[in-house]
Design a protein around this motif. Sequence first.
Motif, PDB file in Angstrom:
ATOM      1  N   THR A 459      15.625 -13.497  12.619  1.00 28.78           N
ATOM      2  CA  THR A 459      16.990 -12.986  12.732  1.00 28.78           C
ATOM      3  C   THR A 459      17.316 -12.089  11.547  1.00 28.78           C
ATOM      4  OG1 THR A 459      17.784 -14.849  14.061  1.00 28.78           O
ATOM      5  CG2 THR A 459      19.411 -13.687  12.734  1.00 28.78           C
ATOM      6  N   ARG A 460      16.971 -12.547  10.360  1.00 28.43           N
ATOM      7  CA  ARG A 460      17.209 -11.742   9.163  1.00 28.43           C
ATOM      8  C   ARG A 460      16.501 -10.386   9.249  1.00 28.43           C
ATOM      9  NH1 ARG A 460      19.702  -9.931   4.417  1.00 28.43           N
ATOM     10  NH2 ARG A 460      18.141  -8.530   3.561  1.00 28.43           N
ATOM     11  N   ARG A 461      15.249 -10.380   9.686  1.00 27.68           N
ATOM     12  CA  ARG A 461      14.504  -9.123   9.777  1.00 27.68           C
ATOM     13  C   ARG A 461      15.174  -8.160  10.774  1.00 27.68           C
ATOM     14  NH1 ARG A 461      12.125 -11.406   6.063  1.00 27.68           N
ATOM     15  NH2 ARG A 461      13.853 -10.265   5.116  1.00 27.68           N
ATOM     16  N   TYR A 462      15.696  -8.705  11.863  1.00 32.05           N
ATOM     17  CA  TYR A 462      16.360  -7.854  12.867  1.00 32.05           C
ATOM     18  C   TYR A 462      17.660  -7.268  12.317  1.00 32.05           C
ATOM     19  CZ  TYR A 462      18.399  -6.460  17.392  1.00 32.05           C
ATOM     20  OH  TYR A 462      18.963  -5.758  18.430  1.00 32.05           O
ATOM     21  N   THR A 463      18.420  -8.059  11.577  1.00 36.04           N
ATOM     22  CA  THR A 463      19.678  -7.528  11.029  1.00 36.04           C
ATOM     23  C   THR A 463      19.418  -6.346  10.095  1.00 36.04           C
ATOM     24  OG1 THR A 463      19.711  -9.084   9.150  1.00 36.04           O
ATOM     25  CG2 THR A 463      20.848  -9.770  11.167  1.00 36.04           C
ATOM     26  N   GLU A 464      18.262  -6.322   9.462  1.00 34.52           N
ATOM     27  CA  GLU A 464      17.942  -5.222   8.542  1.00 34.52           C
ATOM     28  C   GLU A 464      17.811  -3.888   9.268  1.00 34.52           C
ATOM     29  OE1 GLU A 464      14.428  -6.734   6.772  1.00 34.52           O
ATOM     30  OE2 GLU A 464      15.495  -8.106   5.418  1.00 34.52           O
ATOM     31  N   MET A 465      17.578  -3.915  10.579  1.00 38.76           N
ATOM     32  CA  MET A 465      17.472  -2.669  11.332  1.00 38.76           C
ATOM     33  C   MET A 465      18.818  -1.948  11.436  1.00 38.76           C
ATOM     34  SD  MET A 465      14.305  -2.824  11.741  1.00 38.76           S
ATOM     35  CE  MET A 465      14.189  -1.229  12.522  1.00 38.76           C
ATOM     36  N   ALA A 466      19.905  -2.650  11.103  1.00 38.43           N
ATOM     37  CA  ALA A 466      21.229  -2.031  11.144  1.00 38.43           C
ATOM     38  C   ALA A 466      21.555  -1.254   9.878  1.00 38.43           C
ATOM     39  CB  ALA A 466      22.297  -3.108  11.375  1.00 38.43           C
ATOM     40  N   ILE A 467      20.783  -1.430   8.825  1.00 37.12           N
ATOM     41  CA  ILE A 467      21.136  -0.854   7.522  1.00 37.12           C
ATOM     42  C   ILE A 467      21.337   0.656   7.568  1.00 37.12           C
ATOM     43  CG2 ILE A 467      20.291  -0.469   5.172  1.00 37.12           C
ATOM     44  CD1 ILE A 467      19.122  -3.294   5.239  1.00 37.12           C
ATOM     45  N   PRO A 468      20.486   1.446   8.219  1.00 35.85           N
ATOM     46  CA  PRO A 468      20.716   2.894   8.220  1.00 35.85           C
ATOM     47  C   PRO A 468      21.995   3.317   8.940  1.00 35.85           C
ATOM     48  CG  PRO A 468      18.449   2.382   8.840  1.00 35.85           C
ATOM     49  CD  PRO A 468      19.215   1.099   8.867  1.00 35.85           C
ATOM     50  N   TYR A 469      22.572   2.405   9.720  1.00 36.86           N
ATOM     51  CA  TYR A 469      23.741   2.749  10.531  1.00 36.86           C
ATOM     52  C   TYR A 469      24.955   1.906  10.160  1.00 36.86           C
ATOM     53  CZ  TYR A 469      19.735   4.537  13.027  1.00 36.86           C
ATOM     54  OH  TYR A 469      18.566   5.182  13.333  1.00 36.86           O
ATOM     55  N   ASN A 470      24.929   1.350   8.921  1.00 33.47           N
ATOM     56  CA  ASN A 470      25.903   0.307   8.602  1.00 33.47           C
ATOM     57  C   ASN A 470      27.340   0.792   8.474  1.00 33.47           C
ATOM     58  OD1 ASN A 470      25.753   1.573   6.108  1.00 33.47           O
ATOM     59  ND2 ASN A 470      24.548  -0.054   5.154  1.00 33.47           N
ATOM     60  N   GLU A 471      27.583   2.080   8.468  1.00 32.79           N
ATOM     61  CA  GLU A 471      28.965   2.553   8.470  1.00 32.79           C
ATOM     62  C   GLU A 471      29.730   2.004   9.673  1.00 32.79           C
ATOM     63  OE1 GLU A 471      31.153   5.054   6.753  1.00 32.79           O
ATOM     64  OE2 GLU A 471      30.000   4.084   5.169  1.00 32.79           O
ATOM     65  N   ARG A 472      29.053   1.993  10.836  1.00 29.07           N
ATOM     66  CA  ARG A 472      29.715   1.561  12.072  1.00 29.07           C
ATOM     67  C   ARG A 472      28.860   0.600  12.901  1.00 29.07           C
ATOM     68  NH1 ARG A 472      34.022   5.140  13.411  1.00 29.07           N
ATOM     69  NH2 ARG A 472      34.207   6.830  11.909  1.00 29.07           N
ATOM     70  N   ALA A 473      27.771   0.093  12.338  1.00 28.12           N
ATOM     71  CA  ALA A 473      26.889  -0.790  13.100  1.00 28.12           C
ATOM     72  C   ALA A 473      27.560  -2.128  13.379  1.00 28.12           C
ATOM     73  CB  ALA A 473      25.587  -1.004  12.344  1.00 28.12           C
ATOM     74  N   GLU A 474      27.073  -2.775  14.429  1.00 26.44           N
ATOM     75  CA  GLU A 474      27.632  -4.064  14.852  1.00 26.44           C
ATOM     76  C   GLU A 474      26.498  -5.033  15.136  1.00 26.44           C
ATOM     77  OE1 GLU A 474      29.613  -5.712  18.958  1.00 26.44           O
ATOM     78  OE2 GLU A 474      30.283  -3.749  18.238  1.00 26.44           O
TER      79      GLU A 474
END
Length: 687
Positions: A459-474
């Motif tokens: 789960t932690r590894r998957y959440t890291e895929m949001a980092i480049p889009y974290n301005e508006r990622a969900e």
Amino acid sequence: MYQVVPGGAGGTITNVTPIKQKLTRETRPLVGAGVLGVVLVIAAVTSWCYYIASLRKAELLKTELLDLNKDGYIIRNQAGSIVFKMAFKSGTLDLDSCTKEGEILRCGRTIDGKLIFFIQTVRPKDTVQCYRVRWEELVPDRPVEHAMTYNDSHWYGGAETAKQHWPISIEGQQAPKPFVTSDIYSNRNDFGGILERYWLSSNATAIKINDSVPFHLGWNETEKTMYFQARYHDSPYKPIPGPGETQFAELSYRVCVGSDVTSIHKYMVRRYFTKPNKVPSKAMFRHPIWSTWALHKKDIDQEKLLMYAANINKHGFNCSHLELDDRYTNRYGEYEFDTTKFPNASAMFQKLKADGFLVSLWTHPFVNYESENFHTCVEKGLFVREPTGLLPALVRWWNGIGGILDFTNPDARDWFASHLRSLRSKYGVSSFKLDAGETNYLPWKFSTKIPLRDPSTFTRRYTEMAIPYNERAELRIGYQSQNISCFFRPIDRDSVWGYELGLKSLIPTVLTISILGYQFILPDMIGGNAYLNRTEGGQRLPDRELYIRWLELAAFMPSMQFSIPPWEYDKEVVEIARKYTALHESLVAPRVLELAGEVLDTGDPIIRPLWWIATGDENAYKIDSQFLIGDDLMVAPVLEPGKQERDIYLPAGRWRSYKGERFDIKEPLHLTDYPVDLDEIAYFVWV
């Protein structure tokens, strides 16, 4: 014996011969009493010696405010009251094996065999007392289990759950089961997608289980007990021993006691949770997100999306961004638009951009077997595999059967990220809603590129895929992911009033997630998801009254999200929606943004329980239908159908109501049947 014969006046005759005499009946009891006396004296001396030894042993088994015994230990606060009780369920200590070295109590045996056990006292600051506890079995496949009793206090934290209460309310009995992330919409008795091994109590005690523990959690409602267990047998946790090394189960954790619940939580958050490094897009705090899911489900297409956007503008609403949800691609695991449903995606995105809309896309970690990408992922070894590592593991999710990308594998991460970048580059996609990621979608037995001791690390590894889009990622998952600077969304809500994924569950869930360190919270869609079999009254739309009350509550959350649009009802609902989106922007968002900036340094919650400012009031620990934004805005929504009044708890202080009433109170005040019209929500501002 000798017999003495009395003589004359001159004295005693001494030239006599000793003669033997038998014991008489009269003298036998005297002898018995003498012998008994000697025995009693010896027994008393022995008992005294044992007593002195036991006192010394008892003194040995004490450290600051903690008393250890063979079956467990207790911890007291500075006032001498017992605030924490832990029992040993997997073994009884042999106290003769225990020693004390400075601040460490150490024991080497149970009555059944050897172990490694210690309690170390740590005093990190004057107002906090902590204890490091470790119990390691030295027998393979033997679990370690400790039982925490909480009958005199209220507990918070742990995990998002389907039926959420504040404080924690356990039901029935549950044998210890893996404490890992799960999709609680599909598996309602499991732990949720956002969880941490952390609990906090109303008597200023907190417990944090170490990351290395193969942790299982159980409970017993009758005994008011939670069971903390470490085991590898029949478990998704996998030991990773070194060469020739046997891995034994180890239960290790830290218990900390403070002066009050708020201060001990502040300490634990600063010590154990990472912090986000930036605040997401301010627009997401100020303006609503509009999702296509609840309104259109999988039937979304180009025409419907453009019409949805046009109606948002037509009815005068702002939009942070427009979220295109499920089934814009032809198959799951592909990253190009379905040309039948979206005949000219490029033109569609240009039109939306011209009309002032940013667009985010729904995505997930699955590639279904019928997708063209499935063979590619198999050939490149991008999937989670079966235990031997030779073949990809097929998994079933809510949209079919396929492989799940292995996010411990750099090649899989790059492959997934490259497709997201391509969508952004080609269409100007603003961000992504990363769905799923819970460990229940992994096979029970599996292998990954980098071995996982704890399956929730996936789960932690998957959440890291949001980092480049974290301005508006969900994200809808979180495990040791507090530093991911994006919005975290509780699992889908049903369009019902109750505590099981309904309106009443929203405040307890948001408070729980906040206590676990996730502060940028996006509550689920206003009114719920409107699933036909899980909607009040079985209607196509959520109940009108439910929708309005949900809307009012959402206006006081860090961010708002519409999907069922208010114009699906009537003009009054549209006006109420305009009123509360404006109130959110003018009153709530400025406070939330200020607090969001503080989160980067402190980790303190934005949405706070009432006990945050009322630690000495027992009533504040049980209130689950009110909350604070910071310390100076208290919100009390109506959460019952057919009600236009509610009871309100007002903490001591100087408050002004939304109606202009002033309350200058030195003691907490209970407002009974406080009137709240259908288009109102009760809130109070600290003066």
